[in-house]
Design a protein around this motif. Structure first.
Motif, PDB file in Angstrom:
ATOM      1  N   LYS A 682      15.103  20.731 -81.217  1.00  0.00           N
ATOM      2  CA  LYS A 682      14.593  22.095 -81.048  1.00  0.00           C
ATOM      3  C   LYS A 682      14.903  22.567 -79.635  1.00  0.00           C
ATOM      4  O   LYS A 682      14.513  21.920 -78.654  1.00  0.00           O
ATOM      5  N   LEU A 683      15.568  23.711 -79.534  1.00  0.00           N
ATOM      6  CA  LEU A 683      15.842  24.349 -78.252  1.00  0.00           C
ATOM      7  C   LEU A 683      15.383  25.795 -78.345  1.00  0.00           C
ATOM      8  O   LEU A 683      15.893  26.563 -79.158  1.00  0.00           O
ATOM      9  N   SER A 684      14.424  26.144 -77.507  1.00  0.00           N
ATOM     10  CA  SER A 684      13.851  27.490 -77.532  1.00  0.00           C
ATOM     11  C   SER A 684      13.911  28.082 -76.136  1.00  0.00           C
ATOM     12  O   SER A 684      13.332  27.520 -75.199  1.00  0.00           O
ATOM     13  N   VAL A 685      14.629  29.199 -75.989  1.00  0.00           N
ATOM     14  CA  VAL A 685      14.709  29.923 -74.728  1.00  0.00           C
ATOM     15  C   VAL A 685      14.310  31.357 -75.019  1.00  0.00           C
ATOM     16  O   VAL A 685      15.051  32.079 -75.706  1.00  0.00           O
ATOM     17  N   THR A 686      13.167  31.794 -74.529  1.00  0.00           N
ATOM     18  CA  THR A 686      12.662  33.121 -74.879  1.00  0.00           C
ATOM     19  C   THR A 686      12.254  33.892 -73.638  1.00  0.00           C
ATOM     20  O   THR A 686      11.860  33.314 -72.620  1.00  0.00           O
ATOM     21  N   ASN A 687      12.350  35.205 -73.740  1.00  0.00           N
ATOM     22  CA  ASN A 687      11.892  36.121 -72.694  1.00  0.00           C
ATOM     23  C   ASN A 687      12.478  35.777 -71.321  1.00  0.00           C
ATOM     24  O   ASN A 687      11.841  35.970 -70.292  1.00  0.00           O
ATOM     25  N   SER A 688      13.691  35.274 -71.316  1.00  0.00           N
ATOM     26  CA  SER A 688      14.422  35.003 -70.070  1.00  0.00           C
ATOM     27  C   SER A 688      15.519  36.066 -69.981  1.00  0.00           C
ATOM     28  O   SER A 688      16.641  35.871 -70.467  1.00  0.00           O
ATOM     29  N   HIS A 689      15.196  37.176 -69.379  1.00  0.00           N
ATOM     30  CA  HIS A 689      16.009  38.386 -69.511  1.00  0.00           C
ATOM     31  C   HIS A 689      17.329  38.313 -68.767  1.00  0.00           C
ATOM     32  O   HIS A 689      18.243  39.095 -69.055  1.00  0.00           O
ATOM     33  N   LYS A 690      17.470  37.401 -67.802  1.00  0.00           N
ATOM     34  CA  LYS A 690      18.720  37.317 -67.043  1.00  0.00           C
ATOM     35  C   LYS A 690      19.705  36.319 -67.644  1.00  0.00           C
ATOM     36  O   LYS A 690      20.824  36.195 -67.159  1.00  0.00           O
ATOM     37  N   LEU A 691      19.283  35.614 -68.664  1.00  0.00           N
ATOM     38  CA  LEU A 691      20.198  34.660 -69.304  1.00  0.00           C
ATOM     39  C   LEU A 691      21.346  35.422 -69.952  1.00  0.00           C
ATOM     40  O   LEU A 691      21.130  36.217 -70.874  1.00  0.00           O
ATOM     41  N   SER A 692      22.556  35.166 -69.481  1.00  0.00           N
ATOM     42  CA  SER A 692      23.705  35.935 -69.970  1.00  0.00           C
ATOM     43  C   SER A 692      24.669  35.114 -70.814  1.00  0.00           C
ATOM     44  O   SER A 692      25.513  35.676 -71.507  1.00  0.00           O
ATOM     45  N   ALA A 693      24.574  33.785 -70.738  1.00  0.00           N
ATOM     46  CA  ALA A 693      25.539  32.974 -71.476  1.00  0.00           C
ATOM     47  C   ALA A 693      24.947  31.631 -71.848  1.00  0.00           C
ATOM     48  O   ALA A 693      24.077  31.088 -71.151  1.00  0.00           O
ATOM     49  N   LEU A 694      25.445  31.105 -72.936  1.00  0.00           N
ATOM     50  CA  LEU A 694      25.107  29.749 -73.358  1.00  0.00           C
ATOM     51  C   LEU A 694      26.292  28.843 -73.050  1.00  0.00           C
ATOM     52  O   LEU A 694      27.439  29.297 -72.971  1.00  0.00           O
ATOM     53  N   PRO A 695      26.054  27.553 -72.883  1.00  0.00           N
ATOM     54  CA  PRO A 695      27.175  26.635 -72.626  1.00  0.00           C
ATOM     55  C   PRO A 695      28.178  26.651 -73.787  1.00  0.00           C
ATOM     56  O   PRO A 695      27.790  26.721 -74.958  1.00  0.00           O
ATOM     57  N   GLU A 696      29.452  26.584 -73.454  1.00  0.00           N
ATOM     58  CA  GLU A 696      30.487  26.586 -74.494  1.00  0.00           C
ATOM     59  C   GLU A 696      30.360  25.381 -75.417  1.00  0.00           C
ATOM     60  O   GLU A 696      30.723  25.442 -76.590  1.00  0.00           O
ATOM     61  N   ASP A 697      29.829  24.285 -74.881  1.00  0.00           N
ATOM     62  CA  ASP A 697      29.743  23.051 -75.673  1.00  0.00           C
ATOM     63  C   ASP A 697      28.411  22.892 -76.382  1.00  0.00           C
ATOM     64  O   ASP A 697      28.015  21.779 -76.732  1.00  0.00           O
ATOM     65  N   ILE A 698      27.716  23.993 -76.615  1.00  0.00           N
ATOM     66  CA  ILE A 698      26.409  23.872 -77.271  1.00  0.00           C
ATOM     67  C   ILE A 698      26.531  23.251 -78.654  1.00  0.00           C
ATOM     68  O   ILE A 698      25.572  22.683 -79.192  1.00  0.00           O
ATOM     69  N   GLY A 699      27.731  23.314 -79.208  1.00  0.00           N
ATOM     70  CA  GLY A 699      27.968  22.687 -80.506  1.00  0.00           C
ATOM     71  C   GLY A 699      27.855  21.175 -80.465  1.00  0.00           C
ATOM     72  O   GLY A 699      27.802  20.529 -81.516  1.00  0.00           O
TER      73      GLY A 699
END
Length: 818
Positions: A682-699
């Motif tokens: 489980k990965l939950s990232v919420t209400n973090s308004h400056k987050l602009s990108a996820l890691p390319e290797d999230i897969g």
């Protein structure tokens, strides 16, 4: 003397006559002076003309049938019982009374079965036997009805007299009438904790001029109490209405008579108040709510909300002005205000926290007392004494709710007491309680902990606040659920904690002002304690200088602080059983934590929650938490704490399965090393308004089952490697306003069942591969994103679109009141 052999096989009427003869013999031989048996003789004589009709009934039925045969056998046992009693030579109640009670019960049960199965042909016989049963009860001096419920209280259903003082109830009265008079509403639940004035408000309602004008004399006030008796309630309703009180043998009969009463009385507007209904009495409400009539209104007062009977009305505590007015009245300060200062009165009222019962009992106890006694009371409270310690009536009132809870659901009672571990007037994150209760009580499903909080709320023992109500459909996201509790209830919880000596308590709560440790700790007494839950709160003046304390049994440690810099107590290194660590800063800006590496020495630590903590401060030194399963960061300062080179996440958290990052406003991007946490589910990232990108290797997170990116408003896209998340069950990108398109290969998410894409307003279209999402069952969206799915609905037969509207509740930001 008659024997069992003689009566065996006799007809119902013959057995009846044998029972009559047995009673007559006992009267003549042993208890001739007892007027009760004289009454029985007269009754039996009056039954003689009916015996022939009973015999005819048996003939017409071609035998007695199974039910009448059972009744005949019981009457045979009655004959045998009376003959056995006569052998003793002295017919004493204490020797045969219990057996007669059992006989009476058996007859009642059989009569109830006959009524339920509708054996109309033997009605007259049943009436005769019931008369015998009534006379047998007279032998016991009318003590056969349990709990003295046979006693009739004159005016029991009458409306109480108008309360002498009803301060602060004008607005609630107006709102309650409006709710009660709403078309289509037949039942309203008036709920609040004990001592908040529910019965007073209900009485005031009944005495209101508008109510009297509408319902006239057709107002009934029934006090139900903890152990309700439907038989007694129905009988007293008839008694209050001036009608003949019916005889009741079964619940079916009672319901039938209740229905008849409501139909007859309800031909005119009728108001029925069911006062003091306890949890577990829903069956009573069901019986009264079954009969829907236009003019029939029910008001229920209860500490429980009973939500399935409609939206309840919550009675709040008194505001400051009304609380002062009530206190002046009960303390009789009208003519003595010159002796008691307004400031002293105000301090006492503040301590009562708007609770009408607290104000009343404190005011009465101080009424007429010298000023010094008033001053001493305030001085005791200022030193930490509780109102509940001095006012036993108030304590008993609140304690009864908890006793009822402990009797019915002991684990829920433990959960209530745990709420007292948190600082006064601070909202408690539901996520914290989830982490605590999972390790303490084995409640491993988050939803079960939330259900417990809802139940405490329904019993007026807590208040669960959901800050965002736009999603009616639960998806396991509880970071926006908070618990508040009235200070008086918090004091009740604390009272439960401190009942045992310090060294025997399983909960330990310590409040430290400055560096002033409790005397027992300062003097190094009781350094070895067996508490399983430990909560330590410090203020702005605390210097982070700790003394030794041994807590070998502690499984949960809650640390609350207000300083810019903070250090963990060194004794945590020896807390080998610690499973949950909660660190909460109450500063407006994050606190720097200097020695977080001490947590390395805790072998069993499974859950960590950090609130308003500077992450760079804890990543200065290497950490390795091999047992850690879950970490939650709430309103933390991320900075470069998880940046390249500063922390090897796979070494720090090798077995992590859940990570939650909420309201971390300086989080710009997730570190690439996060993708090395291959155990993560489980990965939950919420209400973090400056987050602009996820890691390319999230897969690479091949075991990920839940990915929640709610309200990350700058997030513009999802990496293409997301297609490798073959176990992903839930994807939440709601309120990600900047996402313009979904990955073209999203159809490869072969396990995806739930997708939340509400308020993704920049999405113009969906990739065609969405038709390959064969397991997709639920899509949560708004009216705009709903349109995007319409072309694909013919290909996704099992999909369900849930359209919700935005509704954000910010009331929780204000200080919680009752």
């Amino acid at each position: 003397m008659m024997t069992v052999a003689i009566i065996c096989g006799a007809s119902l009427a013959a057995t009846f006559w044998m029972l009559c003869d047995s009673v007559k013999q006992v009267k003549n031989q042993i208890l001739m002076s007892k007027p009760q048996l004289g009454d029985i003789k007269s009754t039996l004589d009056s039954l003689q003309p009916l015996i022939k009709e009973m015999e005819e009934c048996e003939k017409e039925l071609d035998g007695p049938g199974e039910e009448l045969e059972n009744l005949r056998v019981k009457m045979e046992e009655g004959v045998e019982l009376i003959q056995e009693c006569s052998k003793a030579g002295s017919f004493k109640k204490y020797k045969y009374g219990s057996k007669l009670v059992e006989l009476s019960k058996s007859l009642k049960r059989l009569l109830g079965i006959l009524n339920v199965q509708g054996i109309r042909d033997v009605k007259k016989a049943l009436v005769s036997v019931r008369n015998i049963e009534n006379q047998v009860e007279q032998i016991e001096g009318k003590c056969l009805i349990h709990n003295n419920q046979s006693e009739k209280i004159a005016g029991w259903c009458a409306v109480p007299e108008h309360p002498t003082i009803t301060v602060g109830l004008d607005v609630p009265l107006r709102e309650l009438k409006m709710k009660l008079f709403t078309d289509g509403v037949s039942m309203v639940i008036l709920t609040a904790p004990g001592g908040c004035g529910k019965t007073t408000l209900a009485t005031k309602l009944c005495q209101d001029a508008e109510i009297k004008d509408k319902f006239k004399s057709n107002v009934f006030f029934v006090t139900v109490s903890k152990k309700p008796n439907l038989f007694l309630i129905v009988q007293e309703l008839y008694h209050r209405a001036g009608a003949k009180v019916p005889e009741l043998q079964s619940e079916v009969t009672a319901v039938s008579w209740l229905q008849q009463f409501l139909k007859q009385t309800g031909q005119n507007p009728m108001l029925l108040v069911l006062d003091d209904v306890w949890a577990g009495s829903e069956f009573i409400l069901e019986k009264f709510d079954e009969f829907k009539m236009t003019n029939y209104k029910i008001l229920v007062t209860s500490r429980s909300a009973f939500p399935r009977f409609g939206s309840p009305y919550y009675l709040e505590c008194l505001n400051n002005a009304d609380a002062m007015a009530l206190f002046h009245h009960v303390a009789s300060l009208g003519d003595r205000s010159s002796y008691i200062s307004e400031d002293l009165s105000r301090k006492i009222v503040e301590r009562c926290m708007g609770f009408p019962l607290a104000i009343t009992v404190v005011g009465r106890s101080l009424c007429g007392q010298p000023t010094e006694i008033w001053q001493k009371r305030v001085m005791e409270w200022s030193k930490g004494s509780s109102v509940l310690e001095t006012e036993h009536d108030l304590c008993n009132c609140l304690q009864s709710s908890l006793d009822d809870l402990n009797e019915e659901k002991p684990l829920l009672g433990e959960c209530f007491i745990d709420l007292g571990l948190f600082p006064e007037d601070k909202r408690i994150p539901a996520a914290v309680l989830i982490d605590m209760w999972a390790e303490l009580y084995g409640i491993h499903e988050d939803i079960s902990s939330i259900v417990n909080l809802y139940e405490l709320t329904s019993r007026s023992l807590a208040n669960l606040v959901v800050t965002r109500k736009d999603n009616k459909y639960s998806d396991g996201y509880y970071s926006e659920h908070f618990v508040t509790q009235h200070d008086m209830l918090r004091e009740l919880a604390i009272q439960q904690m401190i009942q045992k000596p310090l060294q025997l308590r399983k909960r330990l709560m310590i409040d430290i002002c400055g560096d002033n440790l409790p005397m027992w700790w300062k003097d190094q007494k009781y350094q070895y304690l067996i508490a399983r839950l430990v909560s330590i709160s410090t203020d702005k003046e605390f210097s982070s200088i700790w003394k030794n304390l041994e807590l070998p049994e502690a499984e949960v440690l809650i640390l609350n602080f207000q300083t810019k810099y903070y250090a963990l107590p060194e004794f945590v290194e020896k807390m080998n059983k610690l499973k949950t660590l909660i660190l909460t800063s109450y500063r407006t800006s994050p606190t720097e934590l200097n020695n977080f590496q001490l947590a390395n020495s805790i072998p069993s630590l499974k859950r960590i929650r950090l609130e308003r903590i500077s992450i760079p401060s804890i990543s200065r030194y290497p950490i390795q938490l091999k047992s850690l399963k879950k970490i939650s960061l709430f309103m933390c300062s991320i900075g470069q704490g998880f940046g390249n080179g500063s922390m090897d996440m796979s070494e720090a958290f090798p077995n992590l399965v859940e990570m939650n990052i909420d309201y971390c406003n300086d989080l710009v991007e997730l570190p690439p090393k996060l993708c090395d946490l291959i155990q993560l589910k489980k990965l939950s990232v919420t209400n973090s308004h400056k987050l602009s990108a996820l890691p390319e290797d999230i897969g690479n997170l091949v075991n990920l089952e839940l990915l929640r990116l709610r309200c990350c408003t700058d997030l513009s896209e999802l990496p293409g490697s997301i297609r490798n998340l073959k176990k992903l069950n839930l994807l939440d990108i709601s309120d990600c306003f900047s996402i313009k398109e979904l990955p073209e290969d999203i159809g490869e998410l072969c396990s995806l069942e739930r997708l939340n894409m509400r308020q993704c307003s920049r999405l113009n279209e969906l990739p065609r591969t969405v038709v390959d999402l064969e397991k997709l069952k639920e899509v949560t969206c708004d009216e705009e994103t709903e349109v995007l799915w319409e072309p694909y609905l013919p290909f996704l037969k099992s999909i369900q679109l849930k359209v919700v509207k935005e509704d954000i509740n910010l009331n929780w930001l204000q200080k919680a009141h009752c």
